[in-house]
Scaffold this motif. Structure first.
Motif, PDB file in Angstrom:
ATOM      1  N   TYR A  31     -74.943  -8.291   3.425  1.00  0.00           N
ATOM      2  CA  TYR A  31     -74.559  -8.247   3.288  1.00  0.00           C
ATOM      3  C   TYR A  31     -74.935  -9.389   3.338  1.00  0.00           C
ATOM      4  CZ  TYR A  31     -73.939  -3.867   0.831  1.00  0.00           C
ATOM      5  OH  TYR A  31     -73.279  -3.016  -0.257  1.00  0.00           O
ATOM      6  N   ASP A  32     -74.463 -10.639   5.002  1.00  0.00           N
ATOM      7  CA  ASP A  32     -74.430 -11.773   5.069  1.00  0.00           C
ATOM      8  C   ASP A  32     -73.199 -11.960   4.433  1.00  0.00           C
ATOM      9  OD1 ASP A  32     -75.145 -14.461   6.061  1.00  0.00           O
ATOM     10  OD2 ASP A  32     -75.354 -15.032   3.812  1.00  0.00           O
ATOM     11  N   ALA A  33     -72.541 -11.614   5.352  1.00  0.00           N
ATOM     12  CA  ALA A  33     -70.907 -10.951   4.887  1.00  0.00           C
ATOM     13  C   ALA A  33     -70.281 -11.381   6.325  1.00  0.00           C
ATOM     14  CB  ALA A  33     -69.932  -9.139   4.865  1.00  0.00           C
ATOM     15  N   ALA A  34     -68.671 -12.107   6.049  1.00  0.00           N
ATOM     16  CA  ALA A  34     -67.583 -12.702   6.747  1.00  0.00           C
ATOM     17  C   ALA A  34     -67.703 -10.905   7.421  1.00  0.00           C
ATOM     18  CB  ALA A  34     -66.697 -13.633   7.060  1.00  0.00           C
ATOM     19  N   LEU A  35     -67.140 -10.813   8.488  1.00  0.00           N
ATOM     20  CA  LEU A  35     -67.040  -9.452   9.568  1.00  0.00           C
ATOM     21  C   LEU A  35     -65.259 -10.076  10.075  1.00  0.00           C
ATOM     22  CD1 LEU A  35     -67.367  -7.400  10.526  1.00  0.00           C
ATOM     23  CD2 LEU A  35     -68.618  -7.792  12.409  1.00  0.00           C
ATOM     24  N   GLN A  36     -64.678  -9.364  10.522  1.00  0.00           N
ATOM     25  CA  GLN A  36     -63.380  -9.191   9.821  1.00  0.00           C
ATOM     26  C   GLN A  36     -62.985  -8.165  11.286  1.00  0.00           C
ATOM     27  OE1 GLN A  36     -59.989  -9.205   7.538  1.00  0.00           O
ATOM     28  NE2 GLN A  36     -58.824 -10.797   9.781  1.00  0.00           N
ATOM     29  N   LEU A  37     -62.568  -8.921  12.836  1.00  0.00           N
ATOM     30  CA  LEU A  37     -62.380  -7.407  13.439  1.00  0.00           C
ATOM     31  C   LEU A  37     -60.792  -7.324  13.837  1.00  0.00           C
ATOM     32  CD1 LEU A  37     -65.108  -8.506  16.741  1.00  0.00           C
ATOM     33  CD2 LEU A  37     -65.858  -7.140  14.544  1.00  0.00           C
ATOM     34  N   ILE A  38     -60.220  -6.635  13.261  1.00  0.00           N
ATOM     35  CA  ILE A  38     -58.859  -7.159  13.595  1.00  0.00           C
ATOM     36  C   ILE A  38     -58.274  -5.997  14.475  1.00  0.00           C
ATOM     37  CG2 ILE A  38     -58.997  -5.255  11.585  1.00  0.00           C
ATOM     38  CD1 ILE A  38     -55.671  -7.200  11.195  1.00  0.00           C
ATOM     39  N   HIS A  39     -57.256  -6.094  15.740  1.00  0.00           N
ATOM     40  CA  HIS A  39     -56.751  -4.744  16.266  1.00  0.00           C
ATOM     41  C   HIS A  39     -55.022  -4.821  16.264  1.00  0.00           C
ATOM     42  CE1 HIS A  39     -55.866  -2.303  19.586  1.00  0.00           C
ATOM     43  NE2 HIS A  39     -55.135  -3.170  19.913  1.00  0.00           N
ATOM     44  N   VAL A  40     -54.311  -3.839  16.329  1.00  0.00           N
ATOM     45  CA  VAL A  40     -53.051  -3.802  16.141  1.00  0.00           C
ATOM     46  C   VAL A  40     -52.773  -3.608  16.606  1.00  0.00           C
ATOM     47  CG1 VAL A  40     -51.305  -2.600  14.702  1.00  0.00           C
ATOM     48  CG2 VAL A  40     -53.269  -3.394  13.081  1.00  0.00           C
ATOM     49  N   VAL A  41     -51.722  -3.860  17.480  1.00  0.00           N
ATOM     50  CA  VAL A  41     -50.519  -3.585  18.756  1.00  0.00           C
ATOM     51  C   VAL A  41     -49.361  -3.027  17.825  1.00  0.00           C
ATOM     52  CG1 VAL A  41     -49.320  -4.352  20.570  1.00  0.00           C
ATOM     53  CG2 VAL A  41     -50.750  -5.633  20.209  1.00  0.00           C
ATOM     54  N   ASP A  42     -49.420  -1.939  17.856  1.00  0.00           N
ATOM     55  CA  ASP A  42     -48.166  -0.644  17.800  1.00  0.00           C
ATOM     56  C   ASP A  42     -46.897  -0.774  18.157  1.00  0.00           C
ATOM     57  OD1 ASP A  42     -47.155   1.154  16.134  1.00  0.00           O
ATOM     58  OD2 ASP A  42     -48.243   3.094  16.770  1.00  0.00           O
ATOM     59  N   THR A  43     -46.050  -1.989  17.401  1.00  0.00           N
ATOM     60  CA  THR A  43     -45.501  -2.279  18.535  1.00  0.00           C
ATOM     61  C   THR A  43     -44.016  -0.980  17.821  1.00  0.00           C
ATOM     62  OG1 THR A  43     -44.386  -3.779  16.376  1.00  0.00           O
ATOM     63  CG2 THR A  43     -45.029  -4.435  18.738  1.00  0.00           C
ATOM     64  N   VAL A  44     -44.520  -0.445  16.398  1.00  0.00           N
ATOM     65  CA  VAL A  44     -43.659   1.288  16.416  1.00  0.00           C
ATOM     66  C   VAL A  44     -43.300   2.012  16.960  1.00  0.00           C
ATOM     67  CG1 VAL A  44     -42.792   2.077  14.439  1.00  0.00           C
ATOM     68  CG2 VAL A  44     -44.201   0.071  13.683  1.00  0.00           C
ATOM     69  N   SER A  45     -44.183   2.329  17.722  1.00  0.00           N
ATOM     70  CA  SER A  45     -44.416   3.147  19.063  1.00  0.00           C
ATOM     71  C   SER A  45     -43.610   3.757  20.051  1.00  0.00           C
ATOM     72  CB  SER A  45     -45.770   4.253  18.730  1.00  0.00           C
ATOM     73  OG  SER A  45     -46.827   3.610  19.178  1.00  0.00           O
ATOM     74  N   GLU A  84     -64.609 -13.078  12.879  1.00  0.00           N
ATOM     75  CA  GLU A  84     -63.485 -13.955  13.241  1.00  0.00           C
ATOM     76  C   GLU A  84     -62.482 -12.712  13.863  1.00  0.00           C
ATOM     77  OE1 GLU A  84     -59.904 -13.999   9.792  1.00  0.00           O
ATOM     78  OE2 GLU A  84     -62.010 -14.525   8.903  1.00  0.00           O
ATOM     79  N   VAL A  85     -61.381 -13.196  14.416  1.00  0.00           N
ATOM     80  CA  VAL A  85     -60.606 -11.787  15.367  1.00  0.00           C
ATOM     81  C   VAL A  85     -59.194 -12.163  14.679  1.00  0.00           C
ATOM     82  CG1 VAL A  85     -62.648 -11.481  16.949  1.00  0.00           C
ATOM     83  CG2 VAL A  85     -60.998 -12.801  17.569  1.00  0.00           C
ATOM     84  N   THR A  86     -58.437 -10.569  14.566  1.00  0.00           N
ATOM     85  CA  THR A  86     -56.741 -10.769  14.813  1.00  0.00           C
ATOM     86  C   THR A  86     -56.296  -9.872  15.318  1.00  0.00           C
ATOM     87  OG1 THR A  86     -57.703 -11.948  12.426  1.00  0.00           O
ATOM     88  CG2 THR A  86     -55.514 -10.648  12.526  1.00  0.00           C
ATOM     89  N   VAL A  87     -55.424 -10.403  15.232  1.00  0.00           N
ATOM     90  CA  VAL A  87     -54.650  -9.123  17.090  1.00  0.00           C
ATOM     91  C   VAL A  87     -53.130  -9.493  15.338  1.00  0.00           C
ATOM     92  CG1 VAL A  87     -53.598  -8.629  18.331  1.00  0.00           C
ATOM     93  CG2 VAL A  87     -55.693  -9.166  18.803  1.00  0.00           C
ATOM     94  N   GLU A  88     -52.054  -8.110  15.423  1.00  0.00           N
ATOM     95  CA  GLU A  88     -51.264  -7.956  14.835  1.00  0.00           C
ATOM     96  C   GLU A  88     -50.364  -7.227  16.042  1.00  0.00           C
ATOM     97  OE1 GLU A  88     -50.081  -9.979  11.640  1.00  0.00           O
ATOM     98  OE2 GLU A  88     -52.627 -10.729  11.620  1.00  0.00           O
ATOM     99  N   GLU A  89     -48.892  -7.294  14.650  1.00  0.00           N
ATOM    100  CA  GLU A  89     -47.438  -6.138  15.348  1.00  0.00           C
ATOM    101  C   GLU A  89     -47.665  -5.307  14.292  1.00  0.00           C
ATOM    102  OE1 GLU A  89     -45.090  -8.111  18.430  1.00  0.00           O
ATOM    103  OE2 GLU A  89     -46.894  -9.789  19.213  1.00  0.00           O
ATOM    104  N   GLY A  90     -47.149  -4.591  14.856  1.00  0.00           N
ATOM    105  CA  GLY A  90     -46.577  -3.958  13.903  1.00  0.00           C
ATOM    106  C   GLY A  90     -47.425  -2.007  13.964  1.00  0.00           C
ATOM    107  N   SER A  91     -47.367  -1.952  12.330  1.00  0.00           N
ATOM    108  CA  SER A  91     -47.522  -0.507  11.604  1.00  0.00           C
ATOM    109  C   SER A  91     -49.121  -0.273  11.622  1.00  0.00           C
ATOM    110  CB  SER A  91     -46.978   0.037  10.541  1.00  0.00           C
ATOM    111  OG  SER A  91     -48.042   1.305  10.457  1.00  0.00           O
TER     112      SER A  91
END
Length: 140
Positions: A31-45, A84-91
């Motif tokens: 699709y010639d699309a942008a790719l976002q790699l996302i990891h979530v650090v599960d701070t809830v647990s 692009e890469v994204t790391v978030e904290e939460g659920s």
């Protein structure tokens, strides 16, 4: 059929998420699309762990970002133009279902949680039920 412009791949570094990334790379190229790699650090647990080490989430975030950067280079080497890469904290359930400007979310059917391996993962199930865009759940 939809024309995907931005594809997010949920990465927890399990074999299922690596398979999801493979599919994401293929679709991003198609699709010639942008790719976002996302990891979530599960701070809830791990609230009780944070009480002992206030830097725990930060350490996990730094390590995850480094690993995602490696995956980014691999995706670019395979021909994906925009990664692009994204790391978030939460659920993970909450964050993945609220990603802005994403046309498709790809995730593995199960992650590292042993209980989730019995059926479709609770994160994948929640994403499939509540995301505002298309969802592709990948199995090994």
């Amino acid at each position: 059929m939809a024309k995907y412009q931005k594809i997010a791949v949920a990465i927890d570094f399990s074999e299922q998420s690596k398979k999801a990334l493979e599919r994401g790379v293929i679709l991003a190229k198609d699709y010639d699309a942008a790719l976002q790699l996302i990891h979530v650090v599960d701070t809830v647990s791990f609230g009780s762990i944070a009480a002992y080490d206030l830097n725990y989430a930060g350490k996990l975030k730094t390590q995850s970002l480094s690993e995602l950067e490696t995956l980014k280079l691999e995706a670019k080497a395979q021909g994906v133009n925009s990664v692009e890469v994204t790391v978030e904290e939460g659920s993970a359930k909450a964050i993945l279902t609220q990603l802005p400007d994403v046309d498709l979310i790809i995730c593995g059917a199960t992650g590292y949680n042993a209980m989730e391996k019995m059926v479709i993962g609770s994160v994948a199930e929640q994403v499939a039920r509540t995301a505002k865009c298309d969802v592709l759940i990948v199995r090994l």
